[in-house]
Write a protein that holds these residues in place. Sequence first.
Motif, PDB file in Angstrom:
ATOM      1  N   GLY A  94       0.754  -1.246   0.000  1.00 56.65           N
ATOM      2  CA  GLY A  94       0.000   0.000   0.000  1.00 56.65           C
ATOM      3  C   GLY A  94       0.784   1.295   0.000  1.00 56.65           C
ATOM      4  O   GLY A  94       0.199   2.369  -0.052  1.00 56.65           O
ATOM      5  N   TYR A  95       2.109   1.217   0.035  1.00 62.18           N
ATOM      6  CA  TYR A  95       2.896   2.444  -0.018  1.00 62.18           C
ATOM      7  C   TYR A  95       3.014   2.916  -1.471  1.00 62.18           C
ATOM      8  O   TYR A  95       3.139   2.101  -2.390  1.00 62.18           O
ATOM      9  CB  TYR A  95       4.301   2.224   0.557  1.00 62.18           C
ATOM     10  N   SER A  96       3.002   4.232  -1.658  1.00 62.87           N
ATOM     11  CA  SER A  96       3.147   4.778  -3.003  1.00 62.87           C
ATOM     12  C   SER A  96       4.618   4.768  -3.412  1.00 62.87           C
ATOM     13  O   SER A  96       5.511   4.579  -2.580  1.00 62.87           O
ATOM     14  CB  SER A  96       2.616   6.212  -3.055  1.00 62.87           C
ATOM     15  N   GLU A  97       4.859   4.995  -4.692  1.00 59.90           N
ATOM     16  CA  GLU A  97       6.236   5.026  -5.197  1.00 59.90           C
ATOM     17  C   GLU A  97       7.036   6.125  -4.507  1.00 59.90           C
ATOM     18  O   GLU A  97       8.198   5.930  -4.148  1.00 59.90           O
ATOM     19  CB  GLU A  97       6.221   5.245  -6.706  1.00 59.90           C
ATOM     20  N   ALA A  98       6.410   7.289  -4.306  1.00 57.97           N
ATOM     21  CA  ALA A  98       7.100   8.404  -3.637  1.00 57.97           C
ATOM     22  C   ALA A  98       7.426   8.047  -2.186  1.00 57.97           C
ATOM     23  O   ALA A  98       8.512   8.382  -1.679  1.00 57.97           O
ATOM     24  CB  ALA A  98       6.238   9.658  -3.706  1.00 57.97           C
ATOM     25  N   ASN A 105      15.497   6.368   1.044  1.00 60.09           N
ATOM     26  CA  ASN A 105      16.471   7.451   1.169  1.00 60.09           C
ATOM     27  C   ASN A 105      16.759   7.801   2.626  1.00 60.09           C
ATOM     28  O   ASN A 105      17.879   8.180   2.977  1.00 60.09           O
ATOM     29  CB  ASN A 105      15.951   8.694   0.435  1.00 60.09           C
ATOM     30  N   GLN A 106      15.720   7.659   3.482  1.00 56.34           N
ATOM     31  CA  GLN A 106      15.866   8.038   4.883  1.00 56.34           C
ATOM     32  C   GLN A 106      16.256   6.874   5.789  1.00 56.34           C
ATOM     33  O   GLN A 106      16.402   7.066   7.001  1.00 56.34           O
ATOM     34  CB  GLN A 106      14.549   8.652   5.375  1.00 56.34           C
ATOM     35  N   TRP A 107      16.416   5.687   5.231  1.00 53.06           N
ATOM     36  CA  TRP A 107      16.762   4.527   6.060  1.00 53.06           C
ATOM     37  C   TRP A 107      18.091   4.762   6.764  1.00 53.06           C
ATOM     38  O   TRP A 107      19.056   5.224   6.147  1.00 53.06           O
ATOM     39  CB  TRP A 107      16.835   3.276   5.191  1.00 53.06           C
ATOM     40  N   VAL A 108      18.130   4.450   8.043  1.00 51.77           N
ATOM     41  CA  VAL A 108      19.307   4.778   8.858  1.00 51.77           C
ATOM     42  C   VAL A 108      20.565   4.089   8.346  1.00 51.77           C
ATOM     43  O   VAL A 108      21.636   4.702   8.258  1.00 51.77           O
ATOM     44  CB  VAL A 108      19.052   4.387  10.336  1.00 51.77           C
ATOM     45  N   ILE A 109      20.431   2.810   7.980  1.00 53.43           N
ATOM     46  CA  ILE A 109      21.596   2.062   7.492  1.00 53.43           C
ATOM     47  C   ILE A 109      21.728   2.281   5.993  1.00 53.43           C
ATOM     48  O   ILE A 109      20.780   2.074   5.240  1.00 53.43           O
ATOM     49  CB  ILE A 109      21.458   0.557   7.784  1.00 53.43           C
ATOM     50  N   GLU A 110      22.906   2.685   5.560  1.00 54.61           N
ATOM     51  CA  GLU A 110      23.136   2.923   4.139  1.00 54.61           C
ATOM     52  C   GLU A 110      23.769   1.690   3.494  1.00 54.61           C
ATOM     53  O   GLU A 110      24.254   0.782   4.172  1.00 54.61           O
ATOM     54  CB  GLU A 110      24.024   4.154   3.948  1.00 54.61           C
ATOM     55  N   GLN A 111      23.753   1.682   2.178  1.00 57.22           N
ATOM     56  CA  GLN A 111      24.313   0.557   1.430  1.00 57.22           C
ATOM     57  C   GLN A 111      25.832   0.665   1.356  1.00 57.22           C
ATOM     58  O   GLN A 111      26.378   1.757   1.158  1.00 57.22           O
ATOM     59  CB  GLN A 111      23.748   0.541   0.007  1.00 57.22           C
ATOM     60  N   PRO A 112      26.548  -0.452   1.525  1.00 51.83           N
ATOM     61  CA  PRO A 112      28.010  -0.417   1.355  1.00 51.83           C
ATOM     62  C   PRO A 112      28.360  -0.127  -0.098  1.00 51.83           C
ATOM     63  O   PRO A 112      27.666  -0.555  -1.027  1.00 51.83           O
ATOM     64  CB  PRO A 112      28.449  -1.825   1.768  1.00 51.83           C
ATOM     65  N   THR A 118      38.727   7.163  -4.841  1.00 47.95           N
ATOM     66  CA  THR A 118      39.835   6.658  -4.024  1.00 47.95           C
ATOM     67  C   THR A 118      39.897   5.140  -3.952  1.00 47.95           C
ATOM     68  O   THR A 118      40.920   4.566  -3.577  1.00 47.95           O
ATOM     69  CB  THR A 118      39.723   7.213  -2.593  1.00 47.95           C
ATOM     70  N   GLY A 119      38.780   4.478  -4.285  1.00 46.74           N
ATOM     71  CA  GLY A 119      38.728   3.023  -4.160  1.00 46.74           C
ATOM     72  C   GLY A 119      38.524   2.552  -2.738  1.00 46.74           C
ATOM     73  O   GLY A 119      38.544   1.353  -2.466  1.00 46.74           O
ATOM     74  N   GLU A 120      38.323   3.495  -1.818  1.00 50.78           N
ATOM     75  CA  GLU A 120      38.128   3.147  -0.425  1.00 50.78           C
ATOM     76  C   GLU A 120      36.668   2.750  -0.171  1.00 50.78           C
ATOM     77  O   GLU A 120      35.764   3.207  -0.869  1.00 50.78           O
ATOM     78  CB  GLU A 120      38.488   4.344   0.472  1.00 50.78           C
ATOM     79  N   PRO A 121      36.433   1.907   0.867  1.00 56.18           N
ATOM     80  CA  PRO A 121      35.042   1.554   1.222  1.00 56.18           C
ATOM     81  C   PRO A 121      34.248   2.811   1.588  1.00 56.18           C
ATOM     82  O   PRO A 121      34.768   3.729   2.218  1.00 56.18           O
ATOM     83  CB  PRO A 121      35.210   0.623   2.429  1.00 56.18           C
ATOM     84  N   ALA A 122      33.000   2.837   1.180  1.00 56.63           N
ATOM     85  CA  ALA A 122      32.139   3.980   1.461  1.00 56.63           C
ATOM     86  C   ALA A 122      30.700   3.484   1.566  1.00 56.63           C
ATOM     87  O   ALA A 122      30.434   2.284   1.510  1.00 56.63           O
ATOM     88  CB  ALA A 122      32.277   5.026   0.347  1.00 56.63           C
ATOM     89  N   THR A 123      29.782   4.403   1.760  1.00 58.46           N
ATOM     90  CA  THR A 123      28.364   4.060   1.796  1.00 58.46           C
ATOM     91  C   THR A 123      27.600   5.017   0.894  1.00 58.46           C
ATOM     92  O   THR A 123      28.107   6.084   0.535  1.00 58.46           O
ATOM     93  CB  THR A 123      27.788   4.152   3.225  1.00 58.46           C
ATOM     94  N   ARG A 124      26.402   4.636   0.528  1.00 56.01           N
ATOM     95  CA  ARG A 124      25.543   5.490  -0.290  1.00 56.01           C
ATOM     96  C   ARG A 124      24.104   5.353   0.180  1.00 56.01           C
ATOM     97  O   ARG A 124      23.744   4.408   0.872  1.00 56.01           O
ATOM     98  CB  ARG A 124      25.637   5.087  -1.768  1.00 56.01           C
ATOM     99  N   LYS A 125      23.268   6.289  -0.171  1.00 63.86           N
ATOM    100  CA  LYS A 125      21.864   6.253   0.185  1.00 63.86           C
ATOM    101  C   LYS A 125      21.182   5.058  -0.499  1.00 63.86           C
ATOM    102  O   LYS A 125      21.581   4.642  -1.590  1.00 63.86           O
ATOM    103  CB  LYS A 125      21.172   7.545  -0.245  1.00 63.86           C
ATOM    104  N   ASN A 126      20.179   4.539   0.138  1.00 61.12           N
ATOM    105  CA  ASN A 126      19.413   3.435  -0.450  1.00 61.12           C
ATOM    106  C   ASN A 126      18.488   3.952  -1.547  1.00 61.12           C
ATOM    107  O   ASN A 126      18.019   5.089  -1.507  1.00 61.12           O
ATOM    108  CB  ASN A 126      18.569   2.754   0.629  1.00 61.12           C
ATOM    109  N   VAL A 127      18.220   3.092  -2.501  1.00 55.66           N
ATOM    110  CA  VAL A 127      17.240   3.376  -3.548  1.00 55.66           C
ATOM    111  C   VAL A 127      16.201   2.246  -3.511  1.00 55.66           C
ATOM    112  O   VAL A 127      16.451   1.187  -2.930  1.00 55.66           O
ATOM    113  CB  VAL A 127      17.903   3.456  -4.941  1.00 55.66           C
ATOM    114  N   PRO A 128      15.017   2.446  -4.102  1.00 54.43           N
ATOM    115  CA  PRO A 128      13.956   1.432  -4.012  1.00 54.43           C
ATOM    116  C   PRO A 128      14.353   0.027  -4.454  1.00 54.43           C
ATOM    117  O   PRO A 128      13.822  -0.954  -3.930  1.00 54.43           O
ATOM    118  CB  PRO A 128      12.870   2.008  -4.921  1.00 54.43           C
TER     119      PRO A 128
END
Length: 281
Positions: A94-98, A105-112, A118-128
């Motif tokens: 029941g959740y809309s696409e938005a 995007n607001q999920w506390v844990i980000e994706q590795p 630099t090639g160093e480990p980092a994180t990024r925002k989640n996408v659907p």
Amino acid sequence: MVRNLAMLVGAAFVVVLGWALFWTVQGQITDPAAPSIETSEWHKHPKELELESNGVFGKFDNRQLQRGFQVFKEVCSACHSLHHVSFRDLQKIGYSEAQVKAIANQWVIEQPSINPDTGEPATRKNVPSDHFPSPFANEIAARAANNNANPPDLSLMTKARHDGPAYVYSLLTGYEPQSAEMLKEFKDVKTPEGLHANPYFATMNIAMPPPLTSEGQVTYLDGTKPTVDQMAKDVSAFLVWTAEPNLTARHSYGWPVIIFLLIFVFLAWGAYQNVWRNVKH
């Protein structure tokens, strides 16, 4: 000769089986196994749990699933993952696409990720399209943060446990002190330091502290009163959905298939009677 030899081998086999059975039964009588806490009255069977998804006509209540997702997000996700569920799957409840984009995007844990510069480990925002990330980098980190216990992934929990959703609900609401009578009979199950007593868990002691401790721990957006019992029911219903998101569709396909098979059987019986009608018995 061969026949006699085969009979002799068969007889010997029967004698050996009978001998083994005799000593097994005698051992059970003279030296019975020690009583186990798992089969005792102290180890409780899961409580009854009525959900919309129960039974052959079961279907999901999206409002309850959304409340259960709130409980997972605000309570359970601190320790547990949902590796088999992606953010965009939330549109099915029941959740809309938005809304899904905002949740991801607001999920506390980000994706590795890896920093491309630099090639160093980092994180990024989640996408659907991302799956719900684990709150820990690996099992070692998970155990270090949870008294050497590795919190299991919850995606298929209601499929992996007997009485699935009822087990989850009972476990969440079943924390209670151990009785003196039980400890007198089973001294070895006394709750050690760092564990918590729960008669619905197989060993009677679980590493997970009570996750649902007070009313209002989660503020439901639909105005439902968030009692501990209600929150436990809702998150159990949500985990039924994560384990089998196509349950409603499967149930809707099942009855047409059964009706088709019944009609087919009737037609096959009619064809049989027509083909053999002139044959005398």
